[in-house]
Design a protein around this motif. Structure first.
Motif, short mmCIF file in Angstrom:
data_model
loop_
_atom_site.label_atom_id
_atom_site.label_comp_id
_atom_site.label_asym_id
_atom_site.label_seq_id
_atom_site.Cartn_x
_atom_site.Cartn_y
_atom_site.Cartn_z
N GLY A 188 61.41 22.05 34.50
CA GLY A 188 61.70 22.56 33.17
C GLY A 188 61.88 24.07 33.14
O GLY A 188 62.23 24.70 34.13
N LYS A 189 61.60 24.65 31.99
CA LYS A 189 61.78 26.08 31.77
C LYS A 189 60.86 26.89 32.70
O LYS A 189 59.75 26.47 33.00
N LYS A 190 61.34 28.07 33.10
CA LYS A 190 60.52 28.95 33.93
C LYS A 190 59.36 29.55 33.14
O LYS A 190 58.30 29.81 33.68
N GLU A 191 59.60 29.77 31.84
CA GLU A 191 58.55 30.31 30.97
C GLU A 191 58.03 29.19 30.08
O GLU A 191 58.77 28.61 29.30
N ILE A 192 56.74 28.92 30.23
CA ILE A 192 56.11 27.79 29.52
C ILE A 192 55.32 28.32 28.33
O ILE A 192 54.43 29.17 28.48
N HIS A 193 55.65 27.83 27.15
CA HIS A 193 54.95 28.21 25.92
C HIS A 193 54.12 27.05 25.35
O HIS A 193 52.99 27.26 24.92
N THR A 194 54.69 25.86 25.32
CA THR A 194 54.07 24.70 24.67
C THR A 194 53.67 23.66 25.71
O THR A 194 54.47 23.32 26.58
N VAL A 195 52.43 23.18 25.61
CA VAL A 195 51.90 22.26 26.62
C VAL A 195 51.30 21.03 25.94
O VAL A 195 50.56 21.14 24.96
N ALA A 196 51.64 19.85 26.49
CA ALA A 196 51.07 18.58 26.03
C ALA A 196 50.16 18.05 27.13
O ALA A 196 50.44 18.22 28.32
N VAL A 197 49.07 17.40 26.73
CA VAL A 197 48.07 16.94 27.69
C VAL A 197 47.63 15.51 27.39
O VAL A 197 47.26 15.19 26.26
N GLU A 257 62.73 14.58 36.16
CA GLU A 257 63.72 15.57 36.57
C GLU A 257 64.91 15.61 35.61
O GLU A 257 65.37 16.68 35.20
N GLU A 258 65.38 14.43 35.23
CA GLU A 258 66.56 14.35 34.36
C GLU A 258 66.24 14.79 32.94
O GLU A 258 67.14 15.21 32.20
N SER A 259 64.97 14.72 32.55
CA SER A 259 64.57 15.16 31.21
C SER A 259 64.41 16.67 31.13
O SER A 259 64.34 17.24 30.04
#
Length: 255
Positions: free
Chosen positions: A169-178, A212-214
């Protein structure tokens, strides 16, 4: 405190009755010889109920083992083979067993997922992720963007390493789901929620290409490692509020 008093104490915040769709037999799975009279002075905590954790509980002088993964799931099993060995270890040593599965995953105070969210420093945390009609995960935002490597370090501040990292995904991560444990297939819910990264315990082979495709970052922290969180939060709460001696039995599976 007696076993029945501890059952009332645990359920006051874990509320097993709200998770009827959970196949685990939450609550007391094995009683001791006198649930209303025998005093429990030391409680052991572990991720898994097995012969080894039962024997270590006895050797440490504890009278109750609290676990995330109990011995009873859904229907009644015959008490033979490995199941017999496990139950024998509890009964011979008069050790009681208490299990909390989805109630411990979902709990906003001492749960695996909210505990991980707090460890990461997530803000504006909200419920996330549905399984069999039950919401059990957490979703939030970081105060500042991080890379996936920095996110792993926040997840494991003591230096453990994730089982697998999927930096898709994005290189900069702001939002995280757990969602801790075995929830690899639920990455799709994280994608739908707009998360930049998804943290779970384990991911199956069949999920690799869809992840990967997502175009989402996924950390498979290890089923065991992501579920030591809740039992230790309950352990600290019990020790602080009730004054009982506690211990954590660490038997990592590396899975």
């Amino acid at each position: 405190m007696t076993l029945n008093e501890l059952d009332t104490y645990f359920n006051a915040f874990l509320k097993k009755e709200n998770f009827a769709a959970d196949p685990s037999r939450n609550g007391i799975q094995i009683a001791n010889s006198d649930p209303n009279g025998k005093q429990i002075t030391k409680v052991a905590f572990a991720v898994d109920a097995c012969e080894a954790t039962a024997l270590q509980t006895s050797q440490a002088g504890a009278q109750l083992l609290f676990v995330h993964h109990g011995l009873f799931w859904g229907g009644c099993d015959t008490i033979t083979g490995i199941h017999y060995k496990r139950i024998k270890a509890f009964l011979q040593n008069d050790i009681a067993l208490y299990a909390s599965h989805i109630p411990l995953d979902a709990n906003a105070e001492v749960g695996n997922n909210y505990g991980i969210a707090a460890r990461l420093g997530l803000q504006n945390v909200q419920p996330f992720g549905s399984w069999h009609g039950m919401t059990l995960g957490a979703l939030g935002t970081l105060p500042a963007a991080v890379t996936i490597e920095e996110l792993e370090r926040k997840l494991f501040p003591n230096g453990e390493r994730a089982a697998h990292i999927f930096p898709f995904g994005k290189k900069e991560i702001h939002t995280v789901a757990v969602i801790s444990g075995g929830a690899g297939e639920d990455f799709s819910q994280a994608v739908e929620a707009g998360a930049d990264a998804y943290i779970t315990g384990e991911v199956g082979h069949q999920d690799f290409h869809p992840i990967e495709e997502s175009g989402i970052n996924v950390i498979a922290g290890g089923h065991y490692q992501t579920e030591t969180v809740g039992v230790n939060l309950v352990r600290a709460k019990l020790e602080k509020e009730c004054g009982l001696e506690t211990m954590f039995i660490d038997i990592p599976t590396r899975l």
